[in-house]
Design a protein around this motif. Structure first.
Motif, PDB file in Angstrom:
ATOM      1  N   ILE A  86       6.847   8.603   6.960  1.00  0.00           N
ATOM      2  CA  ILE A  86       7.571   7.597   6.174  1.00  0.00           C
ATOM      3  C   ILE A  86       7.361   6.189   6.748  1.00  0.00           C
ATOM      4  O   ILE A  86       7.010   5.252   6.017  1.00  0.00           O
ATOM      5  N   GLU A  87       7.584   6.030   8.045  1.00  0.00           N
ATOM      6  CA  GLU A  87       7.486   4.703   8.658  1.00  0.00           C
ATOM      7  C   GLU A  87       6.062   4.170   8.606  1.00  0.00           C
ATOM      8  O   GLU A  87       5.837   2.986   8.310  1.00  0.00           O
ATOM      9  N   GLN A  88       5.087   5.027   8.892  1.00  0.00           N
ATOM     10  CA  GLN A  88       3.686   4.594   8.872  1.00  0.00           C
ATOM     11  C   GLN A  88       3.245   4.218   7.459  1.00  0.00           C
ATOM     12  O   GLN A  88       2.504   3.253   7.269  1.00  0.00           O
ATOM     13  N   THR A  89       3.726   4.978   6.464  1.00  0.00           N
ATOM     14  CA  THR A  89       3.379   4.667   5.080  1.00  0.00           C
ATOM     15  C   THR A  89       3.989   3.338   4.663  1.00  0.00           C
ATOM     16  O   THR A  89       3.346   2.536   3.966  1.00  0.00           O
ATOM     17  N   ALA A  90       5.230   3.102   5.069  1.00  0.00           N
ATOM     18  CA  ALA A  90       5.883   1.836   4.722  1.00  0.00           C
ATOM     19  C   ALA A  90       5.085   0.653   5.258  1.00  0.00           C
ATOM     20  O   ALA A  90       4.907  -0.363   4.564  1.00  0.00           O
ATOM     21  N   GLU A  91       4.591   0.791   6.466  1.00  0.00           N
ATOM     22  CA  GLU A  91       3.795  -0.291   7.061  1.00  0.00           C
ATOM     23  C   GLU A  91       2.469  -0.467   6.321  1.00  0.00           C
ATOM     24  O   GLU A  91       2.040  -1.594   6.056  1.00  0.00           O
ATOM     25  N   ALA A  92       1.836   0.653   5.957  1.00  0.00           N
ATOM     26  CA  ALA A  92       0.545   0.587   5.264  1.00  0.00           C
ATOM     27  C   ALA A  92       0.682  -0.015   3.867  1.00  0.00           C
ATOM     28  O   ALA A  92      -0.177  -0.775   3.410  1.00  0.00           O
ATOM     29  N   LEU A  93       1.779   0.298   3.184  1.00  0.00           N
ATOM     30  CA  LEU A  93       1.954  -0.174   1.812  1.00  0.00           C
ATOM     31  C   LEU A  93       2.189  -1.678   1.733  1.00  0.00           C
ATOM     32  O   LEU A  93       2.006  -2.266   0.656  1.00  0.00           O
ATOM     33  N   LEU A  94       2.577  -2.291   2.827  1.00  0.00           N
ATOM     34  CA  LEU A  94       2.774  -3.743   2.820  1.00  0.00           C
ATOM     35  C   LEU A  94       1.498  -4.462   2.407  1.00  0.00           C
ATOM     36  O   LEU A  94       1.538  -5.504   1.739  1.00  0.00           O
ATOM     37  N   THR A  95       0.351  -3.911   2.788  1.00  0.00           N
ATOM     38  CA  THR A  95      -0.926  -4.545   2.445  1.00  0.00           C
ATOM     39  C   THR A  95      -1.675  -3.800   1.345  1.00  0.00           C
ATOM     40  O   THR A  95      -2.440  -4.406   0.580  1.00  0.00           O
ATOM     41  N   PRO A 129      -0.522  -3.706  -3.532  1.00  0.00           N
ATOM     42  CA  PRO A 129      -1.080  -4.451  -4.669  1.00  0.00           C
ATOM     43  C   PRO A 129      -2.339  -3.802  -5.246  1.00  0.00           C
ATOM     44  O   PRO A 129      -2.516  -3.754  -6.465  1.00  0.00           O
ATOM     45  N   VAL A 130      -3.186  -3.276  -4.375  1.00  0.00           N
ATOM     46  CA  VAL A 130      -4.408  -2.608  -4.841  1.00  0.00           C
ATOM     47  C   VAL A 130      -4.067  -1.304  -5.548  1.00  0.00           C
ATOM     48  O   VAL A 130      -4.608  -0.994  -6.617  1.00  0.00           O
ATOM     49  N   ILE A 131      -3.145  -0.529  -4.960  1.00  0.00           N
ATOM     50  CA  ILE A 131      -2.743   0.742  -5.573  1.00  0.00           C
ATOM     51  C   ILE A 131      -2.113   0.497  -6.935  1.00  0.00           C
ATOM     52  O   ILE A 131      -2.399   1.198  -7.910  1.00  0.00           O
TER      53      ILE A 131
END
Length: 438
Positions: free
Chosen positions: A62-71, A74-76
């Motif tokens: 969960i935490e790692q995904t939250a960090e990854a989704l910050l950047t 928009p592309v997804i």
């Protein structure tokens, strides 16, 4: 488990089944845009985070995904809106069943669970009102206890023969083409249909190889239960059309009739209806039998003075004891307080689920047996006779009882049955925070 509910509220039921795709108030257009709206995504993320699921094939929690989704979001989001997004395959997890079998789960990545949950929150208010009133599984405002109460009413009305149907590996055998066809009859947004199809076709990662199939809706994703209800609602409507009294919870369906002969006819009908959906009845778990001899969602029915009552099934009691034995092994290496802390959430959950039981004597016996095991743990942990004597006296035991127990410190089970029951009583366990079953 994260697939059991969404964020929607219960809507009034409707008899409508198949809405015309060109109808203006239908599931509507631009559903995907609504699903990806900021407020809807915030609610979806809150739900996914609360469920605390495991990482998918990407290994991100969960935490790692939250960090990854910050950047990456928009592309997804752009890929989703343009129709080129491709979900990751699910990670296969095999968990043991209480009866000795195994259940396969497909765990999507946290990102895909977020997207599915956001889609669920938009689709469920539109689709749920079109489902049968006899369906109780994974629907807002409904639960397993509601299904049990409905079944009890049917048995009380004189329908004491049940056609108990269980589908064989239902979630592994959902036909994608049939499911998508049924979904198209209910919603008109092609982008949503395309995305749902992409999730069904994502496949499973097994030993580093992606295995794809034209059937199956892996358990583990938020959308799977809603799609299952879309598919099985066809059978529900046929049973309603024929005037049958039935209850369905996910892939478990019970039809209540007045005679064994009528039950056999219904069983033949159900086999034919499920065959049209390319589904198979599990013959080993399905039967036409007395309603008093079958369990339903962990409950069983019994009759007292011509009144049908609810009870915890024998199988559920056996599973409860197996779980308690795991928590209360005398060689666990934990203090009694630690054991109680582990027991507490399980007991509260079990008690809440079986709160409809009308057999207080069963609860008292289970409670008595469990506390007996805990007293045996305490007695073993005191070890020496001098320690046992001192602790018992401090707890208010008489000299005679303390001496008798201290002289037989290795007989943990026998001593905890009679002597310690008077000293390590309910009030003592209450101080440890152990919930009472009875």
């Amino acid at each position: 488990m994260e697939i059991t509910s969404g964020e929607t509220v219960r809507s009034p039921a409707s008899d409508e089944v198949n809405r015309p795709q060109d109808e203006s108030d239908n599931a509507g257009q631009r559903l995907l845009e609504r699903a990806l709206a900021r407020e809807n995504l915030k609610r979806a993320w809150k739900r996914v985070k609360a469920n605390r699921g495991a990482a998918g094939v990407d290994g991100l929690d969960i935490e790692q995904t939250a960090e990854a989704l910050l950047t990456q979001w928009p592309v997804i989001c752009e890929q989703l809106l343009s129709g080129v997004y491709r979900p990751s395959p699910v990670r296969r997890v095999v968990i043991p069943k209480p009866d000795g079998g195994e259940r396969e789960l497909g765990i999507p990545t946290v990102t895909d669970r977020l997207i599915q949950q956001a889609l669920l929150q938009v689709l469920q208010p539109l689709l749920d009102p079109t489902f049968s009133e006899h369906s109780y599984g994974f629907r807002p405002g409904r639960c397993a206890q509601d299904a049990v109460l409905a079944a009890q009413r049917y048995v009380s009305s004189g329908r004491k023969v049940v056609v108990d149907v269980d589908l064989e590996k239902f979630f592994d055998r959902v036909d994608h083409d049939i499911l998508i066809d049924r979904l198209r009859k209910r919603i008109a947004d092609r982008a949503v249909i395309r995305l749902v199809r992409a999730y069904l076709d994502a496949g499973t990662l097994i030993n580093g190889v992606i295995e794809k199939s034209r059937c199956g809706a892996p358990q583990g994703g938020p959308l799977s239960p809603l799609l299952a209800n879309v598919l099985l609602d066809e059978v529900d409507r046929e049973l309603e059309h024929r005037g049958h009294c039935f209850v369905r919870y996910a892939d478990d369906a019970n039809v209540y009739v007045r005679s064994h002969k009528a039950g056999q006819r219904v069983m033949i009908l159900l086999r034919r209806l499920y065959e049209k959906l390319h589904l198979s009845v599990n013959e080993s778990k399905s039967a036409v039998a007395s309603a008093f001899g079958r369990k339903f969602l962990g409950y069983a029915f019994w009759c007292a003075r011509d009144e049908v009552k609810r009870a915890v099934s024998q199988k559920a009691q056996k599973q409860f004891k197996q779980r308690i034995r795991q928590f209360t092994r005398r060689s666990c290496g934990r203090s009694l307080q630690q054991v109680v802390d582990l027991l507490r959430p399980y007991l509260l959950g079990w008690k809440a689920y079986f709160k409809l039981s009308q057999t207080p004597g069963v609860w008292r016996e289970l409670d008595k047996w469990m506390r007996h095991r805990l007293r045996a743990i305490q007695l073993k942990q005191w070890k020496r006779g001098t320690t046992t004597y001192r602790e018992l006296r401090a707890l208010g035991a008489s000299k005679e009882v303390a001496q008798k127990v201290a002289c037989n410190t290795r007989r943990w089970w026998d001593n905890s049955r009679w002597a310690l029951n008077w000293v390590l009583n309910l009030a003592w366990f209450d101080r440890l925070g152990l919930p009472r079953l009875s």
